[in-house]
Motif scaffolding. Structure first.
Motif, PDB file in Angstrom:
ATOM      1  N   ILE A  57       0.868  -1.171   0.000  1.00  0.00           N
ATOM      2  CA  ILE A  57       0.000   0.000   0.000  1.00  0.00           C
ATOM      3  C   ILE A  57       0.907   1.223   0.000  1.00  0.00           C
ATOM      4  CG2 ILE A  57      -0.254   0.056   2.529  1.00  0.00           C
ATOM      5  CD1 ILE A  57      -3.271   0.804   1.945  1.00  0.00           C
ATOM      6  N   VAL A  68      -4.575   7.121   0.106  1.00  0.00           N
ATOM      7  CA  VAL A  68      -4.236   5.749  -0.267  1.00  0.00           C
ATOM      8  C   VAL A  68      -4.022   5.800  -1.775  1.00  0.00           C
ATOM      9  CG1 VAL A  68      -5.001   3.357  -0.356  1.00  0.00           C
ATOM     10  CG2 VAL A  68      -5.639   4.799   1.604  1.00  0.00           C
ATOM     11  N   ASN A  70      -2.209   3.714  -3.725  1.00  0.00           N
ATOM     12  CA  ASN A  70      -2.132   2.456  -4.451  1.00  0.00           C
ATOM     13  C   ASN A  70      -2.256   1.312  -3.458  1.00  0.00           C
ATOM     14  OD1 ASN A  70      -1.402   0.236  -6.033  1.00  0.00           O
ATOM     15  ND2 ASN A  70       0.667   0.939  -6.422  1.00  0.00           N
ATOM     16  N   VAL A  71      -3.025   0.330  -3.823  1.00  0.00           N
ATOM     17  CA  VAL A  71      -3.114  -0.924  -3.078  1.00  0.00           C
ATOM     18  C   VAL A  71      -2.928  -2.033  -4.109  1.00  0.00           C
ATOM     19  CG1 VAL A  71      -4.552  -2.432  -1.652  1.00  0.00           C
ATOM     20  CG2 VAL A  71      -4.796   0.050  -1.470  1.00  0.00           C
ATOM     21  N   GLY A  83      -6.331  -7.436   0.798  1.00  0.00           N
ATOM     22  CA  GLY A  83      -6.648  -6.050   0.441  1.00  0.00           C
ATOM     23  C   GLY A  83      -7.355  -5.325   1.581  1.00  0.00           C
ATOM     24  N   LEU A  86      -4.839  -4.523   4.218  1.00  0.00           N
ATOM     25  CA  LEU A  86      -4.033  -3.359   3.841  1.00  0.00           C
ATOM     26  C   LEU A  86      -4.804  -2.069   4.076  1.00  0.00           C
ATOM     27  CD1 LEU A  86      -2.449  -4.824   0.604  1.00  0.00           C
ATOM     28  CD2 LEU A  86      -1.205  -4.223   2.696  1.00  0.00           C
ATOM     29  N   MET A  87      -6.089  -2.077   3.755  1.00  0.00           N
ATOM     30  CA  MET A  87      -6.910  -0.884   3.980  1.00  0.00           C
ATOM     31  C   MET A  87      -7.076  -0.604   5.478  1.00  0.00           C
ATOM     32  SD  MET A  87      -7.380   0.385   1.018  1.00  0.00           S
ATOM     33  CE  MET A  87      -8.661   1.604   1.349  1.00  0.00           C
ATOM     34  N   ALA A  90      -4.046   1.115   6.605  1.00  0.00           N
ATOM     35  CA  ALA A  90      -4.073   2.547   6.249  1.00  0.00           C
ATOM     36  C   ALA A  90      -4.872   3.336   7.283  1.00  0.00           C
ATOM     37  CB  ALA A  90      -4.669   2.727   4.851  1.00  0.00           C
TER      38      ALA A  90
END
Length: 144
Positions: A57, A68, A70-71, A83, A86-87, A90
């Motif tokens: 990320i 954010v 890029n993931v 995913g 990862l969010m 963030a």
């Protein structure tokens, strides 16, 4: 999670290539993350990677919000919650920095991504053209 280092550049570029290549046909051109300068992003301390380098990320501190940018998740790991993890990372980073919100943008043709972000509480704030691509702008307010 850890910050990517210079030695991770090739693996980061491969991960982004593999994650975004299926979208080229959908979007009609290479998605913006495939055009990024990962050496510069890594040097700036913006690329966060999983220990196994199967997800990343890119987080950019902006005025009052965490972008954010890029993931990316390795294709073999997609659909397994990475995913979302990862969010969530963030969001943790935004809270750690004392920021009230996150924002992101994605291509209007990436319907699955838009649906994912909506399920995570992001709302569309507008649409705009970015480097010849049509983007959906999204934002999430964090609870304090």
């Amino acid at each position: 999670m850890r910050l990517a280092g210079a030695a991770d550049k090739a693996a980061v570029e491969r991960l982004v290539h593999d994650a975004y290549s299926p979208w080229i046909e959908v979007v009609g051109m290479r998605p913006l993350p495939m055009e990024a300068d990962y050496a510069a992003l890594i040097d700036a301390g913006l690329v966060h990677v999983t220990d196994e380098l199967d997800g990343l990320i890119v987080l950019v501190l902006e005025d009052g919000v965490l972008l954010v940018e890029n993931v990316a998740v390795r294709p073999g790991r997609q659909g397994k919650g990475l995913g979302r993890a990862l969010m969530a990372y963030a969001e943790e980073e935004a809270r750690r920095l004392g920021l009230p919100a996150l924002r992101l943008y994605t291509n209007v043709k990436m319907a699955a991504n838009i649906a994912l972000y909506e399920s995570l509480g992001y709302v569309e704030t507008g649409r705009q053209g970015i480097e010849g691509r049509s983007a959906v702008m999204m934002r999430k307010q964090l609870n304090r």
